[in-house]
Design an enzyme around this catalytic site. Structure first.
Site, short mmCIF file in Angstrom:
data_model
loop_
_atom_site.label_atom_id
_atom_site.label_comp_id
_atom_site.label_asym_id
_atom_site.label_seq_id
_atom_site.Cartn_x
_atom_site.Cartn_y
_atom_site.Cartn_z
N LYS A 199 0.86 -1.18 0.00
CA LYS A 199 0.00 0.00 0.00
C LYS A 199 0.89 1.23 0.00
CE LYS A 199 -3.80 2.18 2.54
NZ LYS A 199 -4.70 2.06 3.71
N LYS A 252 -2.16 -1.57 -3.78
CA LYS A 252 -3.01 -0.39 -3.74
C LYS A 252 -2.13 0.86 -3.79
CE LYS A 252 -6.46 1.98 -0.88
NZ LYS A 252 -7.20 2.00 0.41
#
Length: 329
Positions: A199, A252
């Site tokens: 992330k 992400k």
């Protein structure tokens, strides 16, 4: 010389031929649709920066669920906006918290729908960070190990409510191991973990922070989310999660990091999840509203690109539209 003996266009002569030799496909089973739930009644509030995405109260959420299920989408990702926030995000792990109540309602209405619970503290803390904050004369520090205990409590409460998958998004070191231990000790050893393994600290999260009411009240998240410039570090993060017992690995955002999706796909056999995040969605919507692009064509091309890069599943706010378009093809 290969030409004219080799003519690549032979396999493009008709729609039937193109369908036969298509290497990558996308279908409704590939999508996970995010849902934002909040306290109150009769709430259906469209987000200004994310047209077509809404805040739902538990009573109106049934409209959204019926549409999702009717389109054949088999999974949802639940984010909660609580009424009460405090320094440790205690409403994140309350058995009667907004996420826990939403999960129970969904499983009552649609028991076969796969419910993924986002497991983080940022929406529930008054400071907006993904862990416990300690302050000193030197400033504020997001404390890693103390945060793990609260994340494990949150995961257990979500599993107890009926979540099928726990999806920790906090990027604390050791978060998968802590949550796995907490779930196992509570009797949820069969509940899988969809780790936000890679992330990045990204500018693409802007509209989401409005949606989740989770903007940090000070500083940023760069001490725990990844530097967008680093790819080898992404492999180290993913490897740690594999060793700690993750069942899915997520990247992400997706669109600017398809190289990382491919790197994980080439190295690991676990399912790879790409999160097509809020700004990726909002940019397409904004351009489409101006008539500058063909929204359907752009969205389906983007999603197929994520699959081609190696994603098995895609979390996307386009899920409902994409499901409709795929049915029409």
């Amino acid at each position: 010389m290969s030409y004219p003996l080799v003519r690549h266009r032979r396999l493009r002569n008709s729609a039937g031929l193109r369908n036969m030799v298509r290497e990558t496909s996308i279908g409704v089973n590939d999508f996970i649709m995010p849902i934002f739930v909040m306290e109150g009644e009769g709430i259906k509030e469209e987000m200004a920066s994310m047209p077509g995405v809404y805040h739902w109260s538990l009573d109106t959420m049934e409209q959204e669920l019926a549409e999702i299920v009717g389109l054949g989408i088999q999974s949802v990702l639940i984010f909660g906006v609580p009424e009460h926030k405090d320094a440790i995000g205690s409403s994140a792990f309350e058995d009667n918290g907004i996420v826990q109540r939403a999960i129970r309602k969904i499983k009552t209405l649609y028991p076969e729908l796969v419910v993924v619970a986002d497991t983080c503290l940022c929406q529930f803390t008054d400071h907006g960070h993904c862990g416990v904050v300690h302050t000193s004369e030197c400033g504020a520090d997001i404390v890693n190990d103390e945060s793990l205990q609260l994340l494990a409590k949150t995961a257990v409460s979500q599993a107890r409510a009926g979540a099928d998958i726990i999806a920790p998004s906090n990027m604390m070191d050791g978060f998968v191991a802590a949550i796995r231990q907490g779930l196992d000790e509570a009797g949820f050893e069969n509940t899988p973990i969809m780790s936000y393994s890679v992330k990045f600290s990204s500018a693409y999260y802007g509209p989401f922070r409005e949606a989740a009411h989770s903007t940090p009240q000070f500083g940023d998240r760069k001490t725990y989310q990844m530097d967008p410039a680093n790819a080898r570090e992404a492999l180290r993060e993913a490897q740690t999660d594999v060793e700690e017992g993750a069942d899915f690995l997520m990247v992400k955002p997706a669109l600017a990091y398809l190289d990382v999706v491919r790197m994980l796909r080439d190295r690991y056999d676990l399912p790879i999840v790409a999160y097509n995040v809020s700004a990726e969605y909002s940019m397409v919507k904004a351009a489409a509203m101006q008539g500058w692009i063909d929204e359907r064509a752009i969205v389906l091309e983007t999603l197929i690109g994520m699959k081609r890069a190696g994603a098995d599943l895609i979390i996307t706010y386009h899920a409902k539209d994409a499901a409709r378009w795929l049915q029409e093809k």
